[in-house]
Scaffold this active site. Structure first.
Site, short mmCIF file in Angstrom:
data_model
loop_
_atom_site.label_atom_id
_atom_site.label_comp_id
_atom_site.label_asym_id
_atom_site.label_seq_id
_atom_site.Cartn_x
_atom_site.Cartn_y
_atom_site.Cartn_z
N HIS A 263 24.84 -48.31 81.76
CA HIS A 263 23.25 -48.50 81.20
C HIS A 263 23.76 -50.11 80.63
O HIS A 263 23.55 -50.85 81.72
CB HIS A 263 23.11 -47.03 79.90
CG HIS A 263 22.20 -48.03 78.82
ND1 HIS A 263 20.97 -48.22 79.55
CD2 HIS A 263 21.96 -46.52 78.06
CE1 HIS A 263 20.08 -47.75 78.53
NE2 HIS A 263 21.20 -47.16 77.23
N HIS A 302 17.38 -46.98 89.68
CA HIS A 302 17.52 -46.67 88.47
C HIS A 302 16.64 -45.72 88.30
O HIS A 302 16.34 -44.19 89.58
CB HIS A 302 16.23 -47.66 88.19
CG HIS A 302 16.29 -47.59 86.92
ND1 HIS A 302 15.24 -46.69 85.91
CD2 HIS A 302 16.15 -47.91 85.91
CE1 HIS A 302 15.29 -46.75 84.47
NE2 HIS A 302 16.03 -48.44 84.56
N ASP A 358 19.38 -55.67 85.18
CA ASP A 358 20.75 -55.82 84.99
C ASP A 358 20.92 -56.90 86.39
O ASP A 358 21.72 -57.38 86.20
CB ASP A 358 21.47 -55.13 84.25
CG ASP A 358 21.53 -54.00 83.73
OD1 ASP A 358 21.56 -54.91 82.65
OD2 ASP A 358 21.26 -53.00 83.59
N1 ACO Z 1 24.87 -48.26 94.86
C1 ACO Z 1 25.16 -47.28 95.85
N2 ACO Z 1 24.40 -46.16 95.53
C2 ACO Z 1 23.88 -45.40 94.68
C3 ACO Z 1 23.48 -46.72 93.58
C4 ACO Z 1 23.85 -47.46 93.19
N3 ACO Z 1 23.88 -48.53 92.76
N4 ACO Z 1 22.98 -46.04 92.55
C5 ACO Z 1 23.07 -44.95 93.20
N5 ACO Z 1 22.96 -44.86 94.56
C6 ACO Z 1 23.43 -43.61 95.64
C7 ACO Z 1 24.33 -42.79 94.84
O1 ACO Z 1 25.43 -42.73 95.62
C8 ACO Z 1 23.60 -41.19 95.53
O2 ACO Z 1 23.38 -41.38 96.70
P1 ACO Z 1 23.73 -40.00 97.36
O3 ACO Z 1 22.45 -39.21 97.34
O4 ACO Z 1 24.59 -40.31 99.20
O5 ACO Z 1 24.34 -38.72 97.09
C9 ACO Z 1 21.50 -41.37 95.17
O6 ACO Z 1 21.91 -42.98 95.34
C10 ACO Z 1 21.67 -41.78 93.87
O7 ACO Z 1 21.88 -41.93 92.76
P2 ACO Z 1 22.48 -40.87 91.56
O8 ACO Z 1 23.98 -41.59 90.89
O9 ACO Z 1 22.09 -39.43 92.10
O10 ACO Z 1 21.26 -41.78 90.98
P3 ACO Z 1 20.95 -41.47 89.14
O11 ACO Z 1 19.53 -41.65 89.49
O12 ACO Z 1 21.45 -40.31 88.41
O13 ACO Z 1 21.55 -43.23 88.45
C11 ACO Z 1 22.31 -45.41 88.26
C12 ACO Z 1 20.85 -43.92 88.56
C13 ACO Z 1 22.75 -44.45 87.03
C14 ACO Z 1 21.25 -46.02 87.68
C15 ACO Z 1 22.52 -45.48 89.24
O14 ACO Z 1 22.00 -45.99 90.52
C16 ACO Z 1 24.00 -46.52 88.96
O15 ACO Z 1 24.95 -46.29 89.03
N6 ACO Z 1 23.45 -47.89 89.49
C17 ACO Z 1 24.60 -49.23 89.16
C18 ACO Z 1 24.85 -49.31 87.77
C19 ACO Z 1 23.33 -49.90 87.21
O16 ACO Z 1 23.09 -50.77 87.32
N7 ACO Z 1 23.33 -49.52 85.98
C20 ACO Z 1 21.62 -49.90 85.22
C21 ACO Z 1 20.85 -49.13 85.13
S1 ACO Z 1 19.55 -50.21 84.31
C22 ACO Z 1 19.86 -49.79 82.94
O17 ACO Z 1 20.58 -49.13 82.02
C23 ACO Z 1 19.42 -50.66 82.12
#
Ligand code: ACO
Length: 423
Positions: A263, A302, A358
């Site tokens: 987050h 996201h 971010d």
């Molecule tokens: N890099 C690579 N792959 C990713 C990323 C990423 N940043 N984010 C998601 N994926 C992939 C996952 O591996 C998954 O792949 P799969 O379907 O083959 O298993 C798919 O995309 C879906 O990912 P989830 O984790 O299920 O998506 P969720 O909605 O639960 O997570 C989150 C969202 C936590 C923001 C995620 O995209 C992430 O971890 N991003 C990186 C951290 C980040 O930038 N966080 C800031 C968010 S904005 C904020 O809070 C202000």
């Protein structure tokens, strides 16, 4: 025409009409029709936990509005304090209301000396400023015991004002302590962002004059981070607030949720990732390793946005203005290269992973001289107003205490065995 879905309960053969209201099914309606059947929804992927009129988000179209106003217009034409007023009270202030609001916030910036001397200075010398902030906000409730009376609207307003005004002071105090610099008192002749910069950076000069481009850039970042509907920290705020805890405890819980790298800690993770990549020629190999499942591309993806985060676009423009003043962050080229490769790579496009707020904000903070540990703190300062707007809203709605059900997957009943007989 009222909308509904018709389902058949195969256990009884009964056909049920479930009404759809505003795009959702009311759990109350559901539970009356199908008592004892729960939705299993860890992470709240398909569950709306409240009604809210504060911010509107369309993740497919990349739209974010505060109280109906597009984020782009607010970032270009408004100020953080005006946006704070809008989020809290529902309307943009008149000139008189704005003057009074600015005056009130400005005159609540000081913190009790004991918060600093007894509490903040009690931390270990290298304490993380976000850990200090989370604890200091909770500690404020002991300085304002009247905050426990959440039935008194005048008290609400006072606590809201205090929290918005004191967050930058606490944040800067946490930073100064963690780097061994003396505390700087607020300068109430400065506006919100410039005052924060003064408390951060002032040394021996009689008055700290922040570069107006940097102060404005920070104000824009504060606007962009002010609210974002039911994100993890706001949900934490609503859960704690629903128990009628005082607002300091509820905001502290929200700040704790913001601390996590998924987050509010993500912008710090972005910088660490860019440093790890190190140079442009390493970018393709890094992207490949992410695709193979080795970590994530920080600042990408996201839960709600499935197109470019509208805040990321504005931040990218803001970064250009900041870099003109302080010089380009050397990590920018790596970030741009990562973005370019990711946006044209099937792995990212098929999962609809785009830069989020971010991805570029950390580059700006770093170029402005903020240490990495301050990044989540810089997020918490403006998000406080969003949390408080939701706190006011949930109290006005008189919502029930948050108490989800669970699906039990543990052992059936079994008998206690004395310790010597366990094998
Ligand atoms: N890099 C690579 N792959 C990713 C990323 C990423 N940043 N984010 C998601 N994926 C992939 C996952 O591996 C998954 O792949 P799969 O379907 O083959 O298993 C798919 O995309 C879906 O990912 P989830 O984790 O299920 O998506 P969720 O909605 O639960 O997570 C989150 C969202 C936590 C923001 C995620 O995209 C992430 O971890 N991003 C990186 C951290 C980040 O930038 N966080 C800031 C968010 S904005 C904020 O809070 C202000």
């Amino acid at each position: 025409m009222p909308e509904s879905i018709t389902i058949t309960d195969n256990r009884t053969g009964q056909t049920l009409e479930i009404p759809i209201d505003n795009g959702g099914i009311s759990a109350t309606a559901w539970s009356k029709l199908l008592p004892g059947v729960w939705f299993y929804d860890p992470g709240f992927m398909f569950t709306a936990s409240c009604e809210s009129s504060i911010s509107y988000l369309d993740g497919e179209a990349g739209i974010l509005r505060y109280r109906g106003y597009p984020i782009e217009q607010l970032a270009e034409r408004s100020t953080y304090l005006e946006v704070a007023y809008l989020l809290l009270f529902g309307e943009l202030p008149t000139a008189d209301q704005y003057d009074a609001w600015q005056h009130d916030v400005t005159h609540h910036t000081f913190i009790h000396e004991n918060v600093r001397k007894r509490f903040l200075e009690g931390f270990h010398y290298d304490a993380h400023p976000m850990g200090m902030l989370v604890s200091a906000v909770a500690a404020l409730s002991t300085f304002y015991p009247e905050a426990k009376d959440i039935t008194d609207a005048a008290s609400w307003n006072k606590q809201v004002l205090r929290l918005i005004a004191k967050m930058p002071t606490l944040a800067a105090a946490a930073h100064r302590f963690s780097v061994g610099m003396p505390f700087v008192y607020p300068d109430n002749s400065l506006d919100f962002a410039a005052n924060f910069l003064s408390m951060m950076w002032k040394t021996a000069e009689p008055r700290f004059e922040a570069d107006p481009v940097l102060a404005r850039a920070l104000d824009v970042l504060f606007i962009l981070h002010a609210d974002h509907e039911q994100n993890c920290s706001t949900t934490a705020l609503r859960v704690v607030g629903s128990s009628h805890a005082d607002p300091y405890s509820a905001v502290s819980a929200a700040a704790a949720a913001l601390y996590g790298p998924r987050h509010g800690g993500a912008n710090e993770a972005v910088i660490r990732m860019l440093v790890e990549v190190g140079s442009l020629e390493n970018v393709p190999a890094f992207v490949e390793s992410v695709k193979e499942g080795n970590g994530r591309l920080q600042g990408f993806g996201h839960r709600v946005y499935k197109s470019y985060d509208p805040r990321a676009k504005i931040i990218k423009e803001t970064a250009d203005r900041v870099f003109e003043v302080v010089g380009k962050n050397p990590l920018l080229d790596i970030a741009l290269a990562l973005e370019e490769i990711a946006l044209s790579d099937e792995y990212f496009t098929s999962r609809r992973l785009y830069p989020n707020v971010d991805f570029y904000s950390g580059l700006i903070y770093q170029a402005m001289g903020f240490p990495l540990e301050m990044f989540p703190v810089l997020f918490a300062i403006p998000r406080t107003v969003g949390w408080l707007a939701h706190w006011q809203e949930l109290l006005a709605q008189d919502v029930k205490i948050s108490r989800p059900r669970q699906l039990y997957i543990g052992a059936d009943q079994r008998d206690y065995v004395t310790i010597g007989q366990r094998g």
